[in-house]
Motif scaffolding. Structure first.
Motif, PDB file in Angstrom:
ATOM      1  N   GLU A   1      30.349  39.863   0.087  1.00 31.70           N
ATOM      2  CA  GLU A   1      31.153  40.562   1.106  1.00 31.70           C
ATOM      3  C   GLU A   1      31.142  41.965   0.679  1.00 31.70           C
ATOM      4  O   GLU A   1      31.457  42.342  -0.489  1.00 31.70           O
ATOM      5  CB  GLU A   1      32.573  40.078   1.166  1.00 31.70           C
ATOM      6  CG  GLU A   1      32.682  38.647   1.649  1.00 31.70           C
ATOM      7  CD  GLU A   1      34.233  38.189   1.530  1.00 31.70           C
ATOM      8  OE1 GLU A   1      34.830  38.103   2.783  1.00 31.70           O
ATOM      9  OE2 GLU A   1      34.767  38.005   0.478  1.00 31.70           O
ATOM     10  N   VAL A   2      30.996  42.754   1.571  1.00 31.71           N
ATOM     11  CA  VAL A   2      30.722  44.292   1.282  1.00 31.71           C
ATOM     12  C   VAL A   2      31.480  45.090   2.429  1.00 31.71           C
ATOM     13  O   VAL A   2      31.850  44.613   3.705  1.00 31.71           O
ATOM     14  CB  VAL A   2      29.221  44.995   1.298  1.00 31.71           C
ATOM     15  CG1 VAL A   2      28.301  44.209   0.502  1.00 31.71           C
ATOM     16  CG2 VAL A   2      28.655  44.451   2.965  1.00 31.71           C
ATOM     17  N   ILE A   3      32.030  45.994   2.235  1.00 31.33           N
ATOM     18  CA  ILE A   3      32.603  47.047   3.069  1.00 31.33           C
ATOM     19  C   ILE A   3      31.742  47.434   4.071  1.00 31.33           C
ATOM     20  O   ILE A   3      30.565  47.881   3.768  1.00 31.33           O
ATOM     21  CB  ILE A   3      33.325  48.155   2.165  1.00 31.33           C
ATOM     22  CG1 ILE A   3      34.457  47.681   1.409  1.00 31.33           C
ATOM     23  CG2 ILE A   3      34.066  49.220   3.414  1.00 31.33           C
ATOM     24  CD1 ILE A   3      35.400  48.634   0.564  1.00 31.33           C
ATOM     25  N   GLY A   4      32.029  47.794   5.413  1.00 32.17           N
ATOM     26  CA  GLY A   4      31.421  48.142   6.443  1.00 32.17           C
ATOM     27  C   GLY A   4      30.490  49.248   6.329  1.00 32.17           C
ATOM     28  O   GLY A   4      29.261  49.334   6.718  1.00 32.17           O
ATOM     29  N   ASN A   5      30.833  50.192   5.406  1.00 34.52           N
ATOM     30  CA  ASN A   5      29.886  51.487   5.281  1.00 34.52           C
ATOM     31  C   ASN A   5      29.174  51.284   3.803  1.00 34.52           C
ATOM     32  O   ASN A   5      28.258  52.285   3.554  1.00 34.52           O
ATOM     33  CB  ASN A   5      30.680  52.662   5.030  1.00 34.52           C
ATOM     34  CG  ASN A   5      31.778  52.528   4.012  1.00 34.52           C
ATOM     35  OD1 ASN A   5      31.886  51.532   3.341  1.00 34.52           O
ATOM     36  ND2 ASN A   5      32.270  53.717   3.650  1.00 34.52           N
ATOM     37  N   PHE A   6      28.806  49.986   3.384  1.00 36.99           N
ATOM     38  CA  PHE A   6      28.237  49.890   2.163  1.00 36.99           C
ATOM     39  C   PHE A   6      26.642  50.399   2.079  1.00 36.99           C
ATOM     40  O   PHE A   6      26.156  51.158   1.440  1.00 36.99           O
ATOM     41  CB  PHE A   6      28.331  48.487   1.760  1.00 36.99           C
ATOM     42  CG  PHE A   6      27.664  48.098   0.505  1.00 36.99           C
ATOM     43  CD1 PHE A   6      28.072  48.315  -0.906  1.00 36.99           C
ATOM     44  CD2 PHE A   6      26.405  47.336   0.413  1.00 36.99           C
ATOM     45  CE1 PHE A   6      27.590  48.261  -2.087  1.00 36.99           C
ATOM     46  CE2 PHE A   6      25.754  47.159  -0.914  1.00 36.99           C
ATOM     47  CZ  PHE A   6      26.422  47.292  -2.003  1.00 36.99           C
ATOM     48  N   PHE A   7      26.065  49.849   3.255  1.00 39.47           N
ATOM     49  CA  PHE A   7      24.510  50.233   3.260  1.00 39.47           C
ATOM     50  C   PHE A   7      24.327  51.602   3.608  1.00 39.47           C
ATOM     51  O   PHE A   7      23.350  52.531   3.218  1.00 39.47           O
ATOM     52  CB  PHE A   7      23.993  49.248   4.342  1.00 39.47           C
ATOM     53  CG  PHE A   7      23.972  47.866   3.797  1.00 39.47           C
ATOM     54  CD1 PHE A   7      23.212  47.544   2.616  1.00 39.47           C
ATOM     55  CD2 PHE A   7      24.741  46.780   4.493  1.00 39.47           C
ATOM     56  CE1 PHE A   7      23.490  46.368   2.432  1.00 39.47           C
ATOM     57  CE2 PHE A   7      24.563  45.576   4.112  1.00 39.47           C
ATOM     58  CZ  PHE A   7      24.052  45.357   2.710  1.00 39.47           C
ATOM     59  N   SER A   8      25.266  52.124   4.505  1.00 38.92           N
ATOM     60  CA  SER A   8      25.123  53.538   4.853  1.00 38.92           C
ATOM     61  C   SER A   8      25.463  54.516   3.839  1.00 38.92           C
ATOM     62  O   SER A   8      24.843  55.613   3.739  1.00 38.92           O
ATOM     63  CB  SER A   8      25.899  53.795   6.171  1.00 38.92           C
ATOM     64  OG  SER A   8      27.276  53.830   5.671  1.00 38.92           O
ATOM     65  N   VAL A   9      26.287  54.247   3.034  1.00 36.42           N
ATOM     66  CA  VAL A   9      26.499  54.912   1.650  1.00 36.42           C
ATOM     67  C   VAL A   9      25.331  55.019   0.644  1.00 36.42           C
ATOM     68  O   VAL A   9      25.222  56.107   0.280  1.00 36.42           O
ATOM     69  CB  VAL A   9      27.957  54.637   1.063  1.00 36.42           C
ATOM     70  CG1 VAL A   9      28.247  55.414  -0.292  1.00 36.42           C
ATOM     71  CG2 VAL A   9      29.180  55.038   1.820  1.00 36.42           C
ATOM     72  N   LEU A  10      24.977  53.927   0.501  1.00 40.46           N
ATOM     73  CA  LEU A  10      23.644  53.625  -0.107  1.00 40.46           C
ATOM     74  C   LEU A  10      22.463  54.336   0.353  1.00 40.46           C
ATOM     75  O   LEU A  10      21.494  54.774  -0.451  1.00 40.46           O
ATOM     76  CB  LEU A  10      23.239  52.357  -0.612  1.00 40.46           C
ATOM     77  CG  LEU A  10      24.450  51.688  -1.587  1.00 40.46           C
ATOM     78  CD1 LEU A  10      24.049  50.101  -1.709  1.00 40.46           C
ATOM     79  CD2 LEU A  10      24.718  52.383  -2.808  1.00 40.46           C
TER      80      LEU A  10
ATOM     81  N   VAL B   1      20.532  52.816   2.675  1.00 43.68           N
ATOM     82  CA  VAL B   1      19.762  51.846   3.204  1.00 43.68           C
ATOM     83  C   VAL B   1      19.734  51.734   4.607  1.00 43.68           C
ATOM     84  O   VAL B   1      20.603  51.464   5.199  1.00 43.68           O
ATOM     85  CB  VAL B   1      20.223  50.496   2.587  1.00 43.68           C
ATOM     86  CG1 VAL B   1      19.311  49.379   3.080  1.00 43.68           C
ATOM     87  CG2 VAL B   1      20.160  50.814   1.048  1.00 43.68           C
ATOM     88  N   HIS B   2      18.438  51.312   5.243  1.00 46.41           N
ATOM     89  CA  HIS B   2      18.471  51.199   6.615  1.00 46.41           C
ATOM     90  C   HIS B   2      17.668  49.971   6.840  1.00 46.41           C
ATOM     91  O   HIS B   2      16.962  49.119   6.203  1.00 46.41           O
ATOM     92  CB  HIS B   2      17.492  52.257   7.165  1.00 46.41           C
ATOM     93  CG  HIS B   2      17.823  53.793   7.013  1.00 46.41           C
ATOM     94  ND1 HIS B   2      18.794  54.207   7.662  1.00 46.41           N
ATOM     95  CD2 HIS B   2      17.494  54.752   6.104  1.00 46.41           C
ATOM     96  CE1 HIS B   2      19.042  55.456   7.530  1.00 46.41           C
ATOM     97  NE2 HIS B   2      18.264  55.780   6.477  1.00 46.41           N
ATOM     98  N   PRO B   3      18.134  49.349   8.001  1.00 45.64           N
ATOM     99  CA  PRO B   3      17.610  47.708   8.238  1.00 45.64           C
ATOM    100  C   PRO B   3      16.043  47.892   8.450  1.00 45.64           C
ATOM    101  O   PRO B   3      15.331  48.652   9.067  1.00 45.64           O
ATOM    102  CB  PRO B   3      18.329  47.340   9.378  1.00 45.64           C
ATOM    103  CG  PRO B   3      18.549  48.810  10.112  1.00 45.64           C
ATOM    104  CD  PRO B   3      18.859  49.694   8.952  1.00 45.64           C
ATOM    105  N   ALA B   4      15.720  46.649   8.012  1.00 43.27           N
ATOM    106  CA  ALA B   4      14.052  46.364   8.338  1.00 43.27           C
ATOM    107  C   ALA B   4      13.826  45.972  10.150  1.00 43.27           C
ATOM    108  O   ALA B   4      13.035  46.423  10.389  1.00 43.27           O
ATOM    109  CB  ALA B   4      13.366  45.452   7.401  1.00 43.27           C
ATOM    110  N   MET B   5      14.969  45.522  10.490  1.00 49.17           N
ATOM    111  CA  MET B   5      15.160  45.162  11.826  1.00 49.17           C
ATOM    112  C   MET B   5      16.613  45.069  12.304  1.00 49.17           C
ATOM    113  O   MET B   5      17.394  44.409  11.332  1.00 49.17           O
ATOM    114  CB  MET B   5      14.267  43.959  12.146  1.00 49.17           C
ATOM    115  CG  MET B   5      14.450  42.767  11.544  1.00 49.17           C
ATOM    116  SD  MET B   5      13.393  41.268  11.908  1.00 49.17           S
ATOM    117  CE  MET B   5      11.983  42.035  11.266  1.00 49.17           C
TER     118      MET B   5
END
Length: 833
Positions: free
Chosen positions: A141-150, A152-156
């Motif tokens: 479980e990650v906080i909603g902004n986890f990937f944006s802070v790192l 990371v962009h989605p592959a799809m």
């Protein structure tokens, strides 16, 4: 006129360049032809270079990935990990409550944004159903902004949004590897629903293949999917959230620390209780995320790099010796070339060119060897090293390959060239005897090189010996439990009910049935359930106070907590004084606990803790200590154990269930029966791994084992090369001294005397190298002192063992030449001389 002069100068320059090019082509053809005519020398040289250069490139690639290269995130230098230094209360002391996270995010001024994830995730904590047989999966479980802070962009598809950390949002993002494995890389899965733990959730995106959560945040773990952490739901759970921040451009770590000190007094621990203000004072310490991920390995990697550099130097010295012997036998050839007008510089350049050709070929083969080693390393999922999946050959590794190829060629090519041209080439031309062009000074140079080889091999042997002794001490540590004969499996169960009391009753009945039926399987000696296992995730809840005792503020520990069933202590092989839990310790009976020996010494020093009372919730809850168990190593094998407390699952809510089975049969044999039994009780039980407890211990010590094995392998390589060096010099010396040996034998020297003479020369070389190596080892042992566990850098048995090994190897290397020398026929030797 000026134009004609310029044209003439240009023409002269072109002729000079063409002449140099022609000369280089001639030398290249000559050296290649020379190497082809000596296949034995070429093959041995390439083998030595391939091993030394390949190992060097592989280790450099690991060091480059873990220490030199930034983390695989955009602008990774802005990312920080926010936590206090490691303490005795496990992850609970390195995490924060939902309230603290929100307060820190809102109050900090130096961050672009702050995020986090649930720190207490375990392997196989989720169940995928609706696609045939239930499958285990690992979810975080990650906080909603986890990937944006790192960054990371989605592959799809898309990733989570900040608002999805408020309330229930049944969405998930798949790890790329899991998407390919479980869903066969089908892009149509995005937007569709899957069943996670019996609840439909929608797959909204797939992460890129370059993002490996486990490689950065949980080395050795494979994470399959991510769900948003519901901060509102988890608000009552206390410290569960890690903190990761992205600093604003130009902000320093010191500024971030000052900002944390300013914000800390205004943070609430949990659900904004006023009395919790200031709880995090001094606990918000930002460190660079890169240092958090790999900083603990810095000394180990530097030591490893030094070891592989020593291998490269030993290889270069060995090749220098080989090349010196080869050029000595070619002294007449060089003398003829000198007589025909070749300059000394030309001869040295040709020898260097020969070395460069060998080194270049060895470097290419070494690159192939390194690529194979790194591919194998990336597949070692059980190795708890960070960024392992990201280790690869890159531009830096290629540049490093060129550098060490040139460096090695200079080392082993320059000295023979200087030595062979430093003598009297005309005298070599006149000499017609064997070993033409060879003098005692060449023999002294080769002996000096061997001494250097032995010294470097000695350093490697001592280092490997110290690490091996240290690792043996680690394996001898009393873990507080017996891993042999025990295995565990993640158990899925449903204890949902209309009330808390009904849920407890339902869970108790489920656990009793599981343990009764698993315990009836042939070969099972004991079985029990715990929510967490040693050497894995852990947490603390509060600070129990011994009844009738007074302690100063912050004097009492926050013990690590385990919620267990009857049978767990026996299944884990933990010794207990007093009694274990029974099923009679129910929700309506007296509340009971087990504590470990460390907690007993703190709470009741010099007293018997069994029967004493611990107070919780400001004295409102009383727990009677019914037993004292041995200290269990909860985080690291090498670290000591802090205070620990065990609650019965019939009186406390567990966070999941790990079934531990102690059996007389191998886990691979009994595992299918355990899984079949669990599925009879719960058809939705996924096919989780039934893993031996020993694998948990092995994973905990895997980094230490990895470095120890590599250094030991390098020590073995160094010892082999030093042996070849000793053998080569002594054998060559015997060849050169054949006439002298013939004279000695003609004058009455016995076979034993001749052998003794050769072996004495061998031991003299080995002794000098060992003495120098011992001094270097003492110095280098201080560099690796922090890597040793319960082992002194001056460990006498290690140094003594090194001496014995080197002496035996030296005797073995000198025996064959000594035997050959003792068989010399005096008359034939005299005629040859």
């Amino acid at each position: 006129m000026c134009a004609e002069q310029r044209e003439a100068g240009k023409s002269q320059e072109e002729r000079r360049v063409n002449s140099l090019a022609d000369r280089l082509k001639q030398d290249l053809r000559y050296t290649l032809r020379s190497l082809r005519h000596d296949p034995g020398f070429t093959a041995v040289s390439l083998a030595i270079l391939t091993l030394a250069v390949g190992a060097n490139i592989a280790v450099f690639s690991v060091v480059n990935t873990l220490l030199l290269r930034p983390l695989p995130f955009p602008k990774a230098h802005e990312l920080v990990w926010i936590a206090p230094p490691p303490g005795e209360c496990g992850l609970s002391c390195a995490t924060y409550s939902a309230d603290a996270y929100e307060g820190f995010q809102a109050g900090s001024r130096v961050y672009q944004d702050v995020t986090g994830y649930m720190a207490f995730s375990t392997a196989d904590n989720a169940r995928i159903t609706g696609r045939g047989e239930p499958e285990p999966a690992t979810s975080v479980e990650v906080i909603g902004n986890f990937f944006s802070v790192l960054g990371v962009h989605p592959a799809m598809g898309r990733l989570f949004m900040q608002e999805e950390s408020r309330g229930s949002h049944p969405v998930a993002v798949l790890a790329n590897a899991y998407w390919r494995r479980q869903f066969h890389g089908d892009p149509a899965v995005v937007g569709k629903a899957i069943e996670l733990n019996g609840t439909p959730i929608t797959v909204i995106g797939v992460l890129p293949a370059s993002f490996d959560y486990g490689a950065v945040f949980s080395p050795g773990a494979k994470v399959d999917l991510f769900t948003p952490l519901d901060l509102d739901k988890e608000r009552d759970w206390g410290n569960i959230v890690t903190l990761i921040g992205r600093l604003k451009p130009g902000v320093t770590l010191a500024q971030a620390l000052d900002d944390a000190k300013r914000v800390a007094p205004s943070l609430y621990f949990n659900v904004k209780y006023p009395q919790t203000l200031g709880r995090y004072k001094g606990d918000l310490i930002p460190v660079w995320l890169k240092d958090y991920v790999t900083g603990k390995l810095r000394r180990s990697l530097i030591a490893l790099w030094c070891a592989v550099t020593a291998i490269l130097l030993i290889a270069a010295v060995n090749l220098s010796n080989l090349l010196l012997a080869r050029t000595s036998t070619r002294a007449k050839e060089f003398a003829v070339r000198g007589a025909l007008g070749a300059s000394r510089v030309r001869i040295i350049a040709q020898l260097l060119l020969e070395s460069l050709e060998l080194s270049a070929a060895g470097a290419l083969l070494g690159l192939g060897m390194a690529a194979v080693l790194l591919a194998w390393l990336r597949q070692q999922g059980s190795l708890a090293l960070p960024l392992l999946s990201d280790v690869r050959l890159d531009a830096r590794a290629l540049v490093w390959t060129v550098v060490i190829a040139i460096f090695t060629a200079m080392i082993f090519g320059l000295l023979p060239g200087v030595r062979i041209t430093g003598g009297n080439l005309q005298e070599a031309l006149k000499d017609s005897g064997p070993g033409a062009g060879v003098g005692r000074k060449h023999e002294r140079v080769r002996a000096t090189l061997v001494v250097a080889e032995v010294a470097l091999a000695c350093v490697l042997l001592v280092t490997a010996g110290l690490l091996l002794r240290s690792f043996a001490k680690v394996l001898q540590v009393d873990l507080g439990f017996r891993p042999e004969g025990a295995a565990s499996i993640k158990v899925d169960y449903d204890d949902s009910a209309a009330s808390a009391d009904a849920s407890v009753a339902k869970r108790t009945a489920i656990f009793q049935r599981i343990l009764a039926q698993v315990g009836a399987i042939p070969g099972v000696e004991a079985a029990g359930i715990a929510d967490y296992l040693p050497l894995g995730p852990n947490r603390e809840w509060d600070t129990p106070v011994p009844e009738g005792k007074t302690f100063a503020p912050n004097e009492l520990p926050d013990p690590l907590v385990y919620v267990i069933t009857p049978g767990f202590i026996r299944a884990m092989g933990i010794r207990v004084r007093g009694r274990e839990f029974t099923w009679e310790d129910g929700p309506d009976s007296e509340r009971v606990v087990l504590i470990n020996a460390s907690a007993a010494r703190i709470y009741w020093p010099n007293e018997d803790a069994v029967g004493k009372i611990l107070l919780r919730n400001r004295g409102q809850q009383k727990d009677r200590v019914v037993g004292v168990v041995d200290d269990v190593h909860e985080e690291y094998v090498e670290g000591g154990a802090g205070a620990q407390i065990y609650y019965p699952a019939t009186q406390q809510w567990p966070n999941g269930a790990q079934l531990v089975v102690r059996c007389s049969l191998p886990p691979a044999v009994i595992g299918p029966s355990v899984l079949r039994t669990l599925r009879e009780l719960n058809p939705d039980q996924p096919a989780a791994e039934f893993r031996p407890i020993r694998t948990i211990v092995d994973r905990a010590v895997s980094p230490r084992r990895f470095f120890m094995m590599l250094v030991a392998a390098f020590a073995g390589m160094g010892l082999l090369l030093a042996t070849l060096g000793i053998y080569g010099v002594i054998s060559y010396s015997v060849t050169q001294k054949t006439p002298e040996i013939g004279v000695r034998m003609a004058l009455g020297a016995t076979v034993g005397h001749v052998r003794k003479l050769v072996l004495t020369s061998t031991l003299r070389l080995a002794g000098a190298g060992m003495l120098l190596g011992a001094l270097l080892s003492v110095a280098f042992s201080q560099v690796i002192a922090s890597l040793l566990f319960a082992t002194s850098p001056w460990d006498a048995p290690t140094y003594l063992g090194m001496g014995v090994v080197l002496l035996l190897v030296a005797l073995a290397a000198g025996y064959m030449p000594a035997r050959r020398a003792s068989r010399v026929e005096p008359m034939r030797a005299l005629r040859a001389g």
